[in-house]
Design a protein around this motif. Sequence first.
Motif, PDB file in Angstrom:
ATOM      1  N   SER A 211       0.810  -1.218   0.000  1.00 56.83           N
ATOM      2  CA  SER A 211       0.000   0.000   0.000  1.00 56.83           C
ATOM      3  C   SER A 211       0.843   1.267   0.000  1.00 56.83           C
TER       4      SER A 211
ATOM      5  N   ASP B  87       2.412   3.236  -5.248  1.00 50.49           N
ATOM      6  CA  ASP B  87       1.321   3.554  -6.160  1.00 50.49           C
ATOM      7  C   ASP B  87       1.366   2.577  -7.326  1.00 50.49           C
TER       8      ASP B  87
ATOM      9  N   ASP C 243      -1.194   1.903  -9.295  1.00 49.21           N
ATOM     10  CA  ASP C 243      -2.134   2.290 -10.357  1.00 49.21           C
ATOM     11  C   ASP C 243      -1.373   3.021 -11.459  1.00 49.21           C
TER      12      ASP C 243
ATOM     13  N   PRO D 185      -5.947  -9.394  -3.686  1.00 48.88           N
ATOM     14  CA  PRO D 185      -6.490  -8.093  -3.256  1.00 48.88           C
ATOM     15  C   PRO D 185      -5.689  -7.460  -2.125  1.00 48.88           C
TER      16      PRO D 185
ATOM     17  N   GLY E 233      -4.407  -4.277  -3.817  1.00 51.34           N
ATOM     18  CA  GLY E 233      -5.423  -3.272  -3.545  1.00 51.34           C
ATOM     19  C   GLY E 233      -6.282  -2.963  -4.750  1.00 51.34           C
ATOM     20  N   THR E 234      -6.510  -1.686  -4.993  1.00 47.10           N
ATOM     21  CA  THR E 234      -7.412  -1.277  -6.072  1.00 47.10           C
ATOM     22  C   THR E 234      -6.830  -1.539  -7.459  1.00 47.10           C
ATOM     23  N   ALA E 235      -5.529  -1.836  -7.549  1.00 47.07           N
ATOM     24  CA  ALA E 235      -4.908  -2.135  -8.846  1.00 47.07           C
ATOM     25  C   ALA E 235      -5.097  -3.591  -9.244  1.00 47.07           C
TER      26      ALA E 235
ATOM     27  N   ARG F  10      -7.406  -5.330 -10.517  1.00 41.19           N
ATOM     28  CA  ARG F  10      -8.064  -5.652 -11.791  1.00 41.19           C
ATOM     29  C   ARG F  10      -7.065  -5.667 -12.954  1.00 41.19           C
TER      30      ARG F  10
ATOM     31  N   VAL G 281     -13.269  -7.636  -4.914  1.00 39.04           N
ATOM     32  CA  VAL G 281     -12.780  -6.294  -4.548  1.00 39.04           C
ATOM     33  C   VAL G 281     -13.808  -5.249  -4.912  1.00 39.04           C
TER      34      VAL G 281
END
Length: 279
Positions: free
Chosen positions: A207, A210, A212, A233, A237-239, A241, A279
């Motif tokens: 985390s 970055d 993304d 996940p 994290g949010t990346a 996918r 997620v």
Amino acid sequence: MTEPFGARLRRAMDERGPLCVGIDPHASLLAEWGLADDVAGLERFSRTVVAAVADRVAVLKPQIAFFERFGSRGLAVLEKSVAEARAAGALVVMDAKRGDIGSTMAAYAESFLHRDAPLFSDALTVSPFLGYGSLRPAVRAARESGAGLFVLALTSNPEGSEVQHAVRSDGRTVGATMLAHLAAENAGEEPLGSFGAVVGATLGDLSSYDLDIGGPLLAPGIGAQGAAPADLPRVFGTAVRNVVPNVSRGVLRHGPDAGALRASADRFAEEIRAAVAAV
């Protein structure tokens, strides 16, 4: 004009799932399959894997070293395997980790990223540790041919941390700097940029980085190295996918039975889909 690698990869991941299967015909695995450690065994292994899974996985990733050790005959096997994999609809990432400067880097790029090259691949792994700018010939070649790059950034091997986690004078780690360069390469590219990073799935909480970057994250470490699809996940994290998890031995150990290879790949693909969807 050829559709960019990132767009082709996004579509393949959405249609087939994001699994990448490595083709790593090292001597011990050939022996497990009951094959001789020679060119004939290499060809049987590689063509079996391609025939079993190239029509269902998004990406196949041959490790070139296991072919190069047999000289020109091994590279001839690799050429056939790459062509057959792409003909079956899989994208091919050549795991060669090339890195050099100037005309030498340009020659490496021509070997793997020029559309008329015998070993042309959809993407190539590269090492940026002569400075990210040393990759510029490969970046240009990839853009011209619609191919992509996966740049080593935060690798899964323990030794990598002494370089990748080193802190620069600006306070950023080397790994974070590589991620920032890739984010700049991918700026404005939709639905996915063509310039990805190699980020290990075994590294735990990332985390502080970055991830993304607007491009894909090739994630070794699933299976034999200890990471599981359910870990993705938490690590990315949010990346998540945009993660392309790589599984090698976890699938390959089920050979030479083609049905068992397919079943293992399908199982990993479904577990990865479920983890990403959560997620």
